[in-house]
Design an enzyme around this catalytic site. Structure first.
Site: not given
Length: 279
Positions: A87, A156
């Protein structure tokens, strides 16, 4: 108008629900189902295989924590690797540090990167920054030959299932450790202490087999399961609160919604039940 809702329930039947105004993107990649939709309460939302990844309204709770706590604990982070995080939110936060010369994003699913650039520009706004290099690769293979290349590595990742499953193994953590330079720091998302206790009990003993220093920091994330999340702080030589670059922390905090030096220190004060989970 048809009333649509996104609902996510954990295995014990607890979760969150929000009203969807419009679906902006929906496709099946080689790895997972990628959806981005607009909601009344949380702005635009990214889900993968139906699971919450990020929302425009509260993404800073996650991205500022996974980034600035390890970055400010390093004396001079020049080279950074982000594993997952397609993202772009972690890349955006890392690039707030003026010491950074290069940050590499290793994301297995190019569809996530492309969709977030288009539909989540507030989060993916730095994915085309000249200091950022995007590698659409399997991190498990990518990391194997990267010896002493990075000052900070941020994992992440998604949950330990599907494409993210191989990122929760002793072999992978060992390769990550070997990719760190002397004085390097790894931080990894380590699930919800409220919902994912089984996963945390599995993860922290694995990390301690690899890293001499393993600690945990926590923080709220309203849209995540249980509203409470954790991250692991790992290093061969750096203890989490032995050093904070106060000058850089002050600069960065002016660009942040949640991070500051006091908040940084407080994140390592753990409730008793979390101490029990990670021991």
């Amino acid at each position: 108008m048809l009333d649509m809702r996104y609902c996510e329930l954990s295995k014990d039947g607890f979760g969150c629900c929000m009203t969807v105004k419009e679906t902006l993107f929906s496709a099946q990649s080689e790895f997972q189902k990628v959806d981005i939709f607009d909601t009344e309460s949380m702005g635009r939302v990214l889900t993968l295989d139906g699971l919450m990844m990020t929302t425009e309204r509260d993404e800073f709770y996650y991205h500022e924590m996974i980034s600035h706590i390890p970055m400010c604990a390093h004396k001079n982070p020049k080279t950074v690797l982000v594993i997952g995080g397609g993202d772009g939110g972690t890349i955006r936060e890392v690039l707030k540090h003026d010491t950074v010369e290069k940050v590499v994003l290793c994301e297995i699913d190019g569809m996530v990167v492309d969709a977030c650039k288009k539909y989540l520009p507030a989060i993916g706004c730095e994915l085309e920054n000249p200091r950022a290099e995007i590698r659409i690769e399997d991190a498990i293979e990518f990391i194997k030959d990267k010896k002493k290349q990075y000052d900070v590595i941020l994992i992440d990742s998604t949950d330990p299932m599907g494409p993210g499953e191989g990122l929760f193994t002793e072999e992978f953590y060992t390769n990550v450790k070997e990719a760190l330079k002397e004085g390097g720091i790894m931080a990894a998302q380590s699930e919800s202490p409220f919902i994912n206790q089984k996963e945390m009990k599995m993860m922290y003993p694995l990390l301690r087999k690899v890293f001499p220093i393993v600690d945990c920091f926590t923080g709220p994330i309203p849209s995540y399961p249980g509203g409470y999340w954790s991250w692991a702080f790992c290093s061969e030589s750096v203890k989490p609160l032995d050093y904070i670059d106060e000058q850089r922390a002050e600069k960065v905090s002016k660009l942040c919604k949640i991070y500051n030096k006091e908040y940084h220190k407080a994140r390592f004060a753990l409730p008793n039940f979390v101490k029990e989970l990670i021991k």
